[in-house]
Scaffold this motif. Structure first.
Motif, PDB file in Angstrom:
ATOM      1  N   ILE A  10       0.838  -1.204   0.000  1.00  0.00           N
ATOM      2  CA  ILE A  10       0.000   0.000   0.000  1.00  0.00           C
ATOM      3  C   ILE A  10       0.872   1.252   0.000  1.00  0.00           C
ATOM      4  O   ILE A  10       0.608   2.209  -0.744  1.00  0.00           O
ATOM      5  CB  ILE A  10      -0.957  -0.019   1.205  1.00  0.00           C
ATOM      6  CG1 ILE A  10      -1.995  -1.126   1.030  1.00  0.00           C
ATOM      7  CG2 ILE A  10      -1.623   1.336   1.408  1.00  0.00           C
ATOM      8  CD1 ILE A  10      -2.802  -1.420   2.272  1.00  0.00           C
ATOM      9  N   ALA A  11       1.910   1.263   0.814  1.00  0.00           N
ATOM     10  CA  ALA A  11       2.823   2.413   0.848  1.00  0.00           C
ATOM     11  C   ALA A  11       3.553   2.553  -0.480  1.00  0.00           C
ATOM     12  O   ALA A  11       3.768   3.673  -0.956  1.00  0.00           O
ATOM     13  CB  ALA A  11       3.824   2.253   1.989  1.00  0.00           C
ATOM     14  N   GLY A  12       3.940   1.451  -1.101  1.00  0.00           N
ATOM     15  CA  GLY A  12       4.587   1.507  -2.408  1.00  0.00           C
ATOM     16  C   GLY A  12       3.661   2.033  -3.477  1.00  0.00           C
ATOM     17  O   GLY A  12       4.064   2.808  -4.350  1.00  0.00           O
ATOM     18  N   TYR A  13       2.386   1.632  -3.435  1.00  0.00           N
ATOM     19  CA  TYR A  13       1.388   2.141  -4.387  1.00  0.00           C
ATOM     20  C   TYR A  13       1.238   3.652  -4.232  1.00  0.00           C
ATOM     21  O   TYR A  13       1.235   4.398  -5.201  1.00  0.00           O
ATOM     22  CB  TYR A  13       0.052   1.436  -4.137  1.00  0.00           C
ATOM     23  CG  TYR A  13      -1.068   1.899  -5.019  1.00  0.00           C
ATOM     24  CD1 TYR A  13      -1.235   1.356  -6.283  1.00  0.00           C
ATOM     25  CD2 TYR A  13      -1.972   2.860  -4.602  1.00  0.00           C
ATOM     26  CE1 TYR A  13      -2.269   1.766  -7.109  1.00  0.00           C
ATOM     27  CE2 TYR A  13      -3.004   3.290  -5.413  1.00  0.00           C
ATOM     28  CZ  TYR A  13      -3.151   2.732  -6.667  1.00  0.00           C
ATOM     29  OH  TYR A  13      -4.168   3.151  -7.481  1.00  0.00           O
ATOM     30  N   TRP A  14       1.140   4.105  -2.977  1.00  0.00           N
ATOM     31  CA  TRP A  14       1.027   5.529  -2.701  1.00  0.00           C
ATOM     32  C   TRP A  14       2.271   6.279  -3.183  1.00  0.00           C
ATOM     33  O   TRP A  14       2.176   7.332  -3.815  1.00  0.00           O
ATOM     34  CB  TRP A  14       0.823   5.738  -1.201  1.00  0.00           C
ATOM     35  CG  TRP A  14       0.971   7.154  -0.763  1.00  0.00           C
ATOM     36  CD1 TRP A  14       0.061   8.144  -0.891  1.00  0.00           C
ATOM     37  CD2 TRP A  14       2.128   7.731  -0.157  1.00  0.00           C
ATOM     38  NE1 TRP A  14       0.573   9.318  -0.379  1.00  0.00           N
ATOM     39  CE2 TRP A  14       1.840   9.087   0.078  1.00  0.00           C
ATOM     40  CE3 TRP A  14       3.364   7.231   0.234  1.00  0.00           C
ATOM     41  CZ2 TRP A  14       2.754   9.946   0.666  1.00  0.00           C
ATOM     42  CZ3 TRP A  14       4.264   8.092   0.823  1.00  0.00           C
ATOM     43  CH2 TRP A  14       3.965   9.422   1.032  1.00  0.00           C
ATOM     44  N   ALA A  15       3.445   5.723  -2.890  1.00  0.00           N
ATOM     45  CA  ALA A  15       4.698   6.383  -3.254  1.00  0.00           C
ATOM     46  C   ALA A  15       4.881   6.438  -4.766  1.00  0.00           C
ATOM     47  O   ALA A  15       5.429   7.411  -5.285  1.00  0.00           O
ATOM     48  CB  ALA A  15       5.873   5.653  -2.612  1.00  0.00           C
ATOM     49  N   THR A  16       4.422   5.432  -5.472  1.00  0.00           N
ATOM     50  CA  THR A  16       4.518   5.444  -6.937  1.00  0.00           C
ATOM     51  C   THR A  16       3.698   6.588  -7.509  1.00  0.00           C
ATOM     52  O   THR A  16       4.130   7.275  -8.430  1.00  0.00           O
ATOM     53  CB  THR A  16       4.033   4.101  -7.514  1.00  0.00           C
ATOM     54  OG1 THR A  16       4.788   3.056  -6.936  1.00  0.00           O
ATOM     55  CG2 THR A  16       4.203   4.063  -9.012  1.00  0.00           C
ATOM     56  N   GLY A  17       2.521   6.813  -6.948  1.00  0.00           N
ATOM     57  CA  GLY A  17       1.691   7.928  -7.404  1.00  0.00           C
ATOM     58  C   GLY A  17       2.279   9.279  -7.073  1.00  0.00           C
ATOM     59  O   GLY A  17       2.080  10.250  -7.811  1.00  0.00           O
ATOM     60  N   ARG A  18       3.013   9.372  -5.967  1.00  0.00           N
ATOM     61  CA  ARG A  18       3.614  10.645  -5.561  1.00  0.00           C
ATOM     62  C   ARG A  18       4.921  10.957  -6.280  1.00  0.00           C
ATOM     63  O   ARG A  18       5.343  12.096  -6.298  1.00  0.00           O
ATOM     64  CB  ARG A  18       3.887  10.641  -4.059  1.00  0.00           C
ATOM     65  CG  ARG A  18       2.685  10.484  -3.183  1.00  0.00           C
ATOM     66  CD  ARG A  18       2.006  11.746  -2.924  1.00  0.00           C
ATOM     67  NE  ARG A  18       2.923  12.647  -2.236  1.00  0.00           N
ATOM     68  CZ  ARG A  18       2.597  13.837  -1.823  1.00  0.00           C
ATOM     69  NH1 ARG A  18       1.389  14.270  -2.007  1.00  0.00           N
ATOM     70  NH2 ARG A  18       3.470  14.596  -1.228  1.00  0.00           N
ATOM     71  N   THR A  19       5.587   9.935  -6.848  1.00  0.00           N
ATOM     72  CA  THR A  19       6.910  10.155  -7.436  1.00  0.00           C
ATOM     73  C   THR A  19       6.911   9.903  -8.945  1.00  0.00           C
ATOM     74  O   THR A  19       7.033  10.832  -9.725  1.00  0.00           O
ATOM     75  CB  THR A  19       7.956   9.259  -6.765  1.00  0.00           C
ATOM     76  OG1 THR A  19       7.549   7.901  -6.852  1.00  0.00           O
ATOM     77  CG2 THR A  19       8.138   9.630  -5.303  1.00  0.00           C
ATOM     78  N   ILE A  20       6.775   8.673  -9.359  1.00  0.00           N
ATOM     79  CA  ILE A  20       6.895   8.319 -10.777  1.00  0.00           C
ATOM     80  C   ILE A  20       5.749   8.906 -11.598  1.00  0.00           C
ATOM     81  O   ILE A  20       5.964   9.481 -12.658  1.00  0.00           O
ATOM     82  CB  ILE A  20       6.953   6.790 -10.956  1.00  0.00           C
ATOM     83  CG1 ILE A  20       8.219   6.229 -10.321  1.00  0.00           C
ATOM     84  CG2 ILE A  20       6.905   6.423 -12.434  1.00  0.00           C
ATOM     85  CD1 ILE A  20       8.296   4.720 -10.340  1.00  0.00           C
ATOM     86  N   TYR A  21       4.522   8.750 -11.102  1.00  0.00           N
ATOM     87  CA  TYR A  21       3.351   9.169 -11.873  1.00  0.00           C
ATOM     88  C   TYR A  21       2.801  10.513 -11.431  1.00  0.00           C
ATOM     89  O   TYR A  21       1.661  10.838 -11.760  1.00  0.00           O
ATOM     90  CB  TYR A  21       2.265   8.100 -11.790  1.00  0.00           C
ATOM     91  CG  TYR A  21       2.662   6.792 -12.437  1.00  0.00           C
ATOM     92  CD1 TYR A  21       3.108   6.753 -13.750  1.00  0.00           C
ATOM     93  CD2 TYR A  21       2.605   5.604 -11.739  1.00  0.00           C
ATOM     94  CE1 TYR A  21       3.480   5.566 -14.341  1.00  0.00           C
ATOM     95  CE2 TYR A  21       2.969   4.412 -12.321  1.00  0.00           C
ATOM     96  CZ  TYR A  21       3.402   4.397 -13.623  1.00  0.00           C
ATOM     97  OH  TYR A  21       3.771   3.218 -14.201  1.00  0.00           O
ATOM     98  N   ALA A  22       3.574  11.303 -10.720  1.00  0.00           N
ATOM     99  CA  ALA A  22       3.116  12.624 -10.289  1.00  0.00           C
ATOM    100  C   ALA A  22       2.945  13.523 -11.510  1.00  0.00           C
ATOM    101  O   ALA A  22       3.807  13.576 -12.385  1.00  0.00           O
ATOM    102  CB  ALA A  22       4.108  13.240  -9.312  1.00  0.00           C
ATOM    103  N   ASP A  23       1.834  14.219 -11.566  1.00  0.00           N
ATOM    104  CA  ASP A  23       1.525  15.171 -12.643  1.00  0.00           C
ATOM    105  C   ASP A  23       1.510  14.518 -14.022  1.00  0.00           C
ATOM    106  O   ASP A  23       1.866  15.159 -15.014  1.00  0.00           O
ATOM    107  CB  ASP A  23       2.511  16.346 -12.631  1.00  0.00           C
ATOM    108  CG  ASP A  23       2.485  17.094 -11.321  1.00  0.00           C
ATOM    109  OD1 ASP A  23       1.400  17.196 -10.720  1.00  0.00           O
ATOM    110  OD2 ASP A  23       3.549  17.562 -10.885  1.00  0.00           O
TER     111      ASP A  23
END
Length: 58
Positions: A10-23
């Motif tokens: 869950i934390a990895g899913y959240w972090a992927t959205g905040r870093t790799i797929y941000a904007d």
């Protein structure tokens, strides 16, 4: 052990959205996008989770 794995995913899913797929606009089916983010977050979570936490503090 399974609970820790679930929390990590869950934390990895959240972090992927905040870093790799941000904007970014993601094109594809909901399941394809979800699975891609879960896999990326699970494999790269060790790097992405601290990066997302530090990025959120700005």
């Amino acid at each position: 052990m399974i609970i820790l794995l679930a929390i990590y995913m869950i934390a990895g899913y959240w972090a992927t959205g905040r870093t790799i797929y941000a904007d970014k606009i993601l094109i594809g089916t909901w399941s394809n996008i979800f699975l891609r983010r879960v896999i990326m977050g699970t494999l790269l979570g060790v790097v992405l989770i601290p990066w997302a936490i530090l990025k959120g503090r700005r």
